[in-house]
Scaffold this motif. Sequence first.
Motif, short mmCIF file in Angstrom:
data_model
loop_
_atom_site.label_atom_id
_atom_site.label_comp_id
_atom_site.label_asym_id
_atom_site.label_seq_id
_atom_site.Cartn_x
_atom_site.Cartn_y
_atom_site.Cartn_z
N ALA A 268 45.13 2.56 -7.79
CA ALA A 268 44.27 1.38 -7.96
C ALA A 268 45.12 0.11 -7.96
O ALA A 268 44.70 -0.93 -7.44
N GLU A 269 46.31 0.23 -8.54
CA GLU A 269 47.22 -0.93 -8.57
C GLU A 269 47.63 -1.34 -7.16
O GLU A 269 47.78 -2.51 -6.85
N THR A 270 47.80 -0.32 -6.31
CA THR A 270 48.15 -0.59 -4.92
C THR A 270 47.05 -1.41 -4.24
O THR A 270 47.32 -2.30 -3.44
N VAL A 271 45.81 -1.08 -4.59
CA VAL A 271 44.67 -1.81 -4.00
C VAL A 271 44.73 -3.27 -4.44
O VAL A 271 44.54 -4.19 -3.63
N THR A 272 45.01 -3.49 -5.71
CA THR A 272 45.11 -4.85 -6.22
C THR A 272 46.25 -5.59 -5.53
O THR A 272 46.08 -6.74 -5.09
N ASP A 273 47.40 -4.93 -5.39
CA ASP A 273 48.53 -5.57 -4.72
C ASP A 273 48.18 -5.95 -3.28
O ASP A 273 48.54 -7.02 -2.80
N ALA A 274 47.46 -5.06 -2.60
CA ALA A 274 47.18 -5.29 -1.18
C ALA A 274 46.06 -6.29 -0.95
O ALA A 274 46.06 -7.01 0.04
N THR A 275 45.10 -6.34 -1.86
CA THR A 275 43.93 -7.18 -1.59
C THR A 275 43.86 -8.40 -2.50
O THR A 275 43.08 -9.33 -2.24
#
Length: 315
Positions: A268-275
Amino acid sequence: MTARIPQCPTIAFLAAILASGCSGNGKQAEPANKEELPRVVVTIPPLKYFVDRIGGDRVTVECLAPASADPETFEPSMAQLRKASNAELMLTTGLLPFEEKVAEAISSSNPGIRITPLNGSIKLIEGTHDHGDDGHSHPHEPHGNYDPHIWTSLRNARTMARGTYEALLAASPADSLYFKSRLDSLDHHLDSLDMATSIRLAPTKGRTILVWHPSLSYFARDYGLHQLAIGNEHKESSITGLKERLDLARHEKPMVFFYQREYDSRQAETVTDATGLHPVTIAPLSENIEEAINKAADAIAGTADNDNNNDTTQK
Ligand SMILES: [Zn+2]
């Protein structure tokens, strides 16, 4: 000769447990009046919402799966199954894999139970959930590849409320007026809430919402939103798979990213980083379906307001 192996050992096992659970051993004393009320068991917490609202104090209700469970992989424990051993009515979505197993186990130990699926006349969504990738074939699965999250929609909720009413009426015809007046007020309430939500979300029609798990498909359909799921069906995503979905997500300029606590993934953190979108935690399996839906609507409407304010500031 060897005994014939039952078609599904799990079901035979569960049935045996349920049968033993029906013995008088360890029976708890309950208030006499409560004891006489029709006993209803529901498979997941959102279905309890309907029984509480319509059945009021004229029925008792138990739920099999806790709100923290993942209903798509849930396996009930013996203690959870015993809740259904003396129920008269079981309400299900008719779409979750565990419901079918429980229904078979319960029917053999408690043959008088009526099992009512609440998906009724709801137009089911296909293609968001792929249950066929576990390496086993499930020829009798009623849920197929239908999206089971029918309760995350106020419009579906009206259908489910009517289904609950009809099932309760059959269980306790003497309470027909009581149930009917409660159904009518719930139906009006859900209808007004739906109308208000439609108005609030009208400016966001056609926009994308990002979810980890596709639990808002029916909500998205109601209000013309596009739901894009980033997570991989109950599995950790591969780096490449996740990257592809994130590229797609960035392209669609999603408004919000909804995340469920029960999918404990660091990705989920990756999603935040990417978006750049912080996860908005939702609890679609909550007993309070209105709260879950309102929270999603609030987050989307809030983002739309912010977008408008930013546009005005930039002009
Ligand atoms: Zn799902």
